[in-house]
Design an enzyme around this catalytic site. Structure first.
Site, short mmCIF file in Angstrom:
data_model
loop_
_atom_site.label_atom_id
_atom_site.label_comp_id
_atom_site.label_asym_id
_atom_site.label_seq_id
_atom_site.Cartn_x
_atom_site.Cartn_y
_atom_site.Cartn_z
N GLY A 19 -29.48 5.92 85.64
CA GLY A 19 -29.74 7.34 85.43
C GLY A 19 -29.21 8.16 86.58
N GLY A 21 -29.82 12.29 88.62
CA GLY A 21 -30.63 13.50 88.74
C GLY A 21 -30.27 14.24 90.01
N MET A 23 -31.55 14.15 92.87
CA MET A 23 -31.61 13.38 94.11
C MET A 23 -30.64 12.20 94.11
SD MET A 23 -33.43 14.84 96.29
CE MET A 23 -33.53 13.51 97.47
N GLU A 25 -27.78 9.28 92.05
CA GLU A 25 -27.59 8.37 90.93
C GLU A 25 -28.30 7.05 91.22
OE1 GLU A 25 -23.16 9.88 89.50
OE2 GLU A 25 -23.36 8.15 90.86
N VAL A 26 -28.88 6.46 90.17
CA VAL A 26 -29.61 5.21 90.32
C VAL A 26 -28.91 4.13 89.51
CG1 VAL A 26 -31.82 4.03 90.05
CG2 VAL A 26 -31.77 6.47 90.61
N ASP A 134 -43.58 15.74 94.99
CA ASP A 134 -42.81 15.80 93.75
C ASP A 134 -43.48 14.97 92.67
OD1 ASP A 134 -40.80 16.70 92.14
OD2 ASP A 134 -39.32 15.22 92.78
#
Length: 887
Positions: A19, A21, A23, A25-26, A134
């Site tokens: 995924g 976002g 913060m 990429e994973v 968060d």
């Protein structure tokens, strides 16, 4: 830039993307030193390029790695390589909480379990002077061992000031002209005022998340950033008990205290909140309602997700009668939710089926896109387990003794003990199974090919049930109590309109009960249940006289219904007062939706509608699709401009038009069409602009369905459907004498033919193995395919599609879209093992439900709109008490 598999970051080898976002990429990766799977987050360039921020990030990341808690995702390592900074985290298999919420509100006990676990995780961090900052559903993963909190402290580490541009996690995806997306909705008032905020800001966010879990909607939302901020600062969300009727005043109070505008008025520690949630779950709520389970369980499959009163629990165990006596307390209606086990998905025809004694519920669901398994949910314990033996089960139904089950597997009707064991074969089936029912004399009645048959449950040769009256397509059989009389549904035909009938097994003319597409089930002595569109209703009924004795009254709304070709809905009932059903959209409310390779929705085309068989033009600018007219029930072809999203109708015949396929030059569209109700399907062609009337290409009294116009423009591929329901693939040359030629013809059923971009290989679906699978064999325009064939799918498949460069073959497997890498060299064809790309929700009873973009990196799906998606199983106990007047 997306990293390719095999890329190395120190000892970590990238495998696939998980995924992306604000913060970073994973990726899923392998730790080559310890041979374990990990998750690597590659941080954004603005963090990696700023020495001060990078140093601060590494210092705080090392501090976070000291957190050891079962509900916190472990941080294994931190490092940098070239211009990239990265984190190495525990690899988690599970479902993100935001995706679970998208399916609908969580049961009370499940939300309490998750809330307690996250509060416990926060307590651990807060004691070590770490603030998450968060908390949101997207940062929680639901795993088999419980909820896991992600990204602890990284938002704080990345921030340089309140609402700073660098605080990407907090400002990601905020828009000025639509719904707010991101974490603004979870920010405490003091954070919005520019203050740093302390641990109590995390408690505010957890309260907002609890509210969202229980209601399915954000506690604070708006049309712009300004309106969301105003709502947080000034408004109070409605109590969760307005959506969850069994939520207690204590739970309302706990969440309200989390969301207090002043930090001093909130729970002062996460431990206080955790203790309060544990107390509520253990039965300490007002009015003596005990919520089960008493402690947060490790997995969703063990949860009884709605709060049940003591009277309801006793009724589930069979200790309370449906009608009150002078010495018993009157039973009350209770609504609750039946959990779908973690890591499973329910498909279009997966219907919860209560046992006749009302103690268990059987259903089918798929795990990771694999075959459906039969699950038994025990209402007394709240636990579900899968039966060993069935490998691709569908439409389970109970024996009257509540100890045995029937189901369909491939083309075989089977039975199995509800406690497990070896399945037994009852009889073989033809295509178009139409559900089954079982009576006290051990007779099973089932629909098959539009007729009703009976067969001994121990096995034998089926015999057709003969009834008087007009011959119609009959299916959805359901026994009435006693097992001598039967309910069934019909489809519209020249002999009559759709409806519901009752008949005796001894024969005679059926009695028409419902004058609309529906199905009916017995709700116990004196009542029938059926659906009026998407509303489930009950109605008093005299089983002996087969007549209504009262007016219908509603039990539930938004019942999941099927397409008009499969009337009725996803509901069943026991004979002692338990109704089970699914909510959600029907197959007729669809959206043409673009998703990326990760399965994330990126955009839509057109409005919602009843779409079928989309195909993109050769230049990639247009899409042709069938749209059913709600008034006539027939489909017309439309062409949509993919850039602008606007569409125009290109056929308007009174018949049914579907399965469009573009000519290679994009100027014409071939399609399947009929000239009116009851007329055979033939092949036609129309100008893509719609400026001319359609012209027939091949007509006969046989049923034909277009597959595709080959890329060289010389042939059409179609399937010929026989009266048995089986199909064979044929080729129609567009030059010469236009004599059809068999392409793949056998005693099995072959369809969905697709020729590879280089014109040398044919992919198609066949049931020769006993279930639908995808095969590839050489393609010869001269006639029947010959030579070796390769089975591409390994455990089922449908709707093959080639990538434009021929290097991948896509297909649907249950709830998953899968891909197979292929190589073609000379006369040899090689295929890798299938890879699941993503799970998806597609309509049932259709074909060609998706189309791949040329590069294979995005897909256009026919899928329900996001706001209508749900996979909830629901139940109502003692629903007879909802009747306007009691018999």
């Amino acid at each position: 830039m997306r990293l390719a598999p095999g890329t190395r970051f120190g000892p970590y080898e990238i495998q696939s993307m998980l995924g992306a976002g604000g913060m970073g990429e994973v990726y899923r990766a392998r730790d080559t030193r310890l041979d374990r799977e990990v998750a690597i987050k590659i941080l954004p360039a603005h963090i990696a390029a700023n020495p001060e921020m990078r140093q601060r990030f590494e210092r705080e990341a090392r501090a976070i790695s000291s957190l050891h808690h079962p509900n916190i995702c472990a941080l294994h390592d931190v490092g940098s390589q070239d211009d990239s900074a990265y984190l190495v985290m525990e690899y988690l298999e599970g479902e993100p909480l935001d995706k679970r919420i998208a399916r609908g509100p969580l049961p009370v006990s499940e939300a309490l379990a998750i809330g307690t676990q996250i509060a416990s995780a926060l307590d651990e961090a807060h004691r070590k002077r770490m603030v998450h900052r968060d908390i949101k559903p997207g940062n929680v993963i639901l795993t088999a061992s419980g909820a896991k909190l992600l990204d602890f402290g990284l938002a704080k580490a990345a921030a340089t000031g309140p609402l700073a541009e660098s605080d990407a996690t907090l400002t990601q995806n905020l828009t000025t002209a639509g719904a707010i997306v991101g974490t603004l909705s979870y920010m405490a008032p003091e954070r919005l005022e520019g203050k740093e905020g302390d641990t109590r800001a995390d408690i505010f966010a957890l309260g907002a998340m609890l509210h969202e879990m229980l209601t399915g909607k954000k506690a604070f939302s708006g049309d712009s950033q300004a309106s969301v901020i105003t709502t947080i600062m000034t408004a109070e969300p409605p109590p969760v008990s307005q959506v969850q009727p069994l939520a207690t005043p204590a739970l309302d109070r706990a969440i309200r205290k989390c969301l207090a505008k002043s930090a001093d008025q909130r729970w002062q520690t996460a431990r206080d909140l955790m203790s309060e949630l544990e107390w509520i779950a253990g039965g300490g709520a007002a009015s003596g309602t005990a919520l089960l389970p008493t402690a947060p369980p490790p997995a969703r499959s063990a949860m009884l997700p709605w709060a049940l009163t003591a009277a309801a629990i006793a009724a589930l165990a069979g200790t309370i009668l449906l009608r009150p006596s002078a010495t018993t307390t009157e039973a009350v209606p209770v609504r609750f939710e039946i959990p779908i086990p973690v890591e499973t998905l329910a498909g279009g025809l997966d219907i919860p089926s209560p046992s006749p004694d009302g103690t268990k519920v059987a259903f089918t669901a798929r795990t990771s896109g694999r075959f459906s398994r039969i699950w038994i949910h025990d209402l007394a314990t709240g636990a579900s387990h899968a039966l060993e033996g069935p490998t691709d089960a569908a439409l389970p139904f109970w024996a009257p003794d509540s100890r045995r089950l029937g189901y369909v597997e491939g083309r075989t009707l089977k039975t199995i003990s509800a406690s497990g064991g070896a399945p037994g074969a009852v009889c073989e089936l033809k295509p178009n199974f139409g559900a089954a029912t079982w009576n006290e004399k051990d007779v099973i009645v089932f629909g098959n090919g539009g007729k009703l048959f009976q067969v001994p449950a121990q096995g034998g040769v089926p015999s057709e049930l003969k009834f008087g009256g007009p011959e119609q397509y009959r299916y959805w059989p359901q026994f009435l109590p006693g097992g001598a009389k039967l309910l069934f549904s019909t489809l519209p035909s020249e002999n009559g309109s759709a409806g519901v009938y009752a008949a005796s097994l001894d024969g005679g003319t059926p009695v028409r009960l419902v004058d609309a597409p529906s199905k009916a089930v017995s709700g116990g002595p004196g009542y029938l249940l059926y659906n009026q569109d998407t509303t489930l209703v009950a109605r008093a009924f005299d089983e002996a006289a087969l007549t209504w004795t009262g007016e219908p009254f509603p039990l539930a709304g938004r019942i999941r219904t099927f397409s008009t070709g499969t009337a009725g809905g996803a509901y069943l009932a026991s004979w002692n007062g338990l109704v089970t059903f699914r909510t959600g959209t029907s197959g007729d409310v669809l959206q043409m939706t673009w998703v990326n390779r990760a399965g994330l929705r990126t955009s839509t085309v057109g409005k919602t509608g009843d779409y079928s068989s989309p195909e993109i033009s050769p230049d990639g600018k247009w899409i042709a699709v069938g749209i059913k007219d709600a008034g006539t029930g027939n489909r017309d072809l439309w062409v949509f401009d993919l850039r602008r999203g606007t569409g125009s109708r290109i056929t308007s015949d009174p018949g049914d038009e579907l399965n469009p396929s573009w000519s290679p030059d994009g100027k014409q569209i071939a399609f399947t069409g009929s000239k009116g109700e009851g007329q055979p399907r033939n092949l036609f062609v129309v100008d893509a602009s719609g400026s001319q009337d359609p012209q027939p290409i091949l007509t006969s009294q046989e049923q034909m369905n277009l597959e595709e116009w080959t890329a060289d423009g010389r042939n059409l591929i179609y399937n010929l459907q026989y009266r048995t329901g089986d199909k064979d693939l044929f080729l129609l040359p567009l030059g010469g004498d236009r004599t059809p030629r068999p392409l793949v013809k056998s005693k099995f059923s072959e369809e969905m033919g697709r020729v590879s971009p280089d014109g040398r290989w044919l992919a198609y679906r066949s049931d020769e193995s006993g279930r639908p699978e995808i095969y590839v064999r050489p393609f010869s325009p001269s006639g029947e395919a010959a030579g070796r064939k390769w089975r591409i799918s390994t455990d089922g498949g449908s709707e093959p599609e080639w990538r434009a460069d021929g290097k991948e073959l896509f297909y649907v497997n249950g709830t998953a879209l899968e891909a197979v890498a292929v190589r073609m060299a000379g006369s040899e064809f090689e295929a890798e093992l299938p890879e699941r790309i993503f799970d998806c929700v597609l309509p049932t009873m259709r074909r060609n439900r998706y189309v791949a973009a040329a590069d294979g990196q995005s897909f256009l799906l026919l899928t329900p709109p996001q706001e209508l998606l749900t996979e909830s199983f629901h139940a109502i106990l003692n629903w007879q008490r909802l009747a306007p007047s009691r018999p």
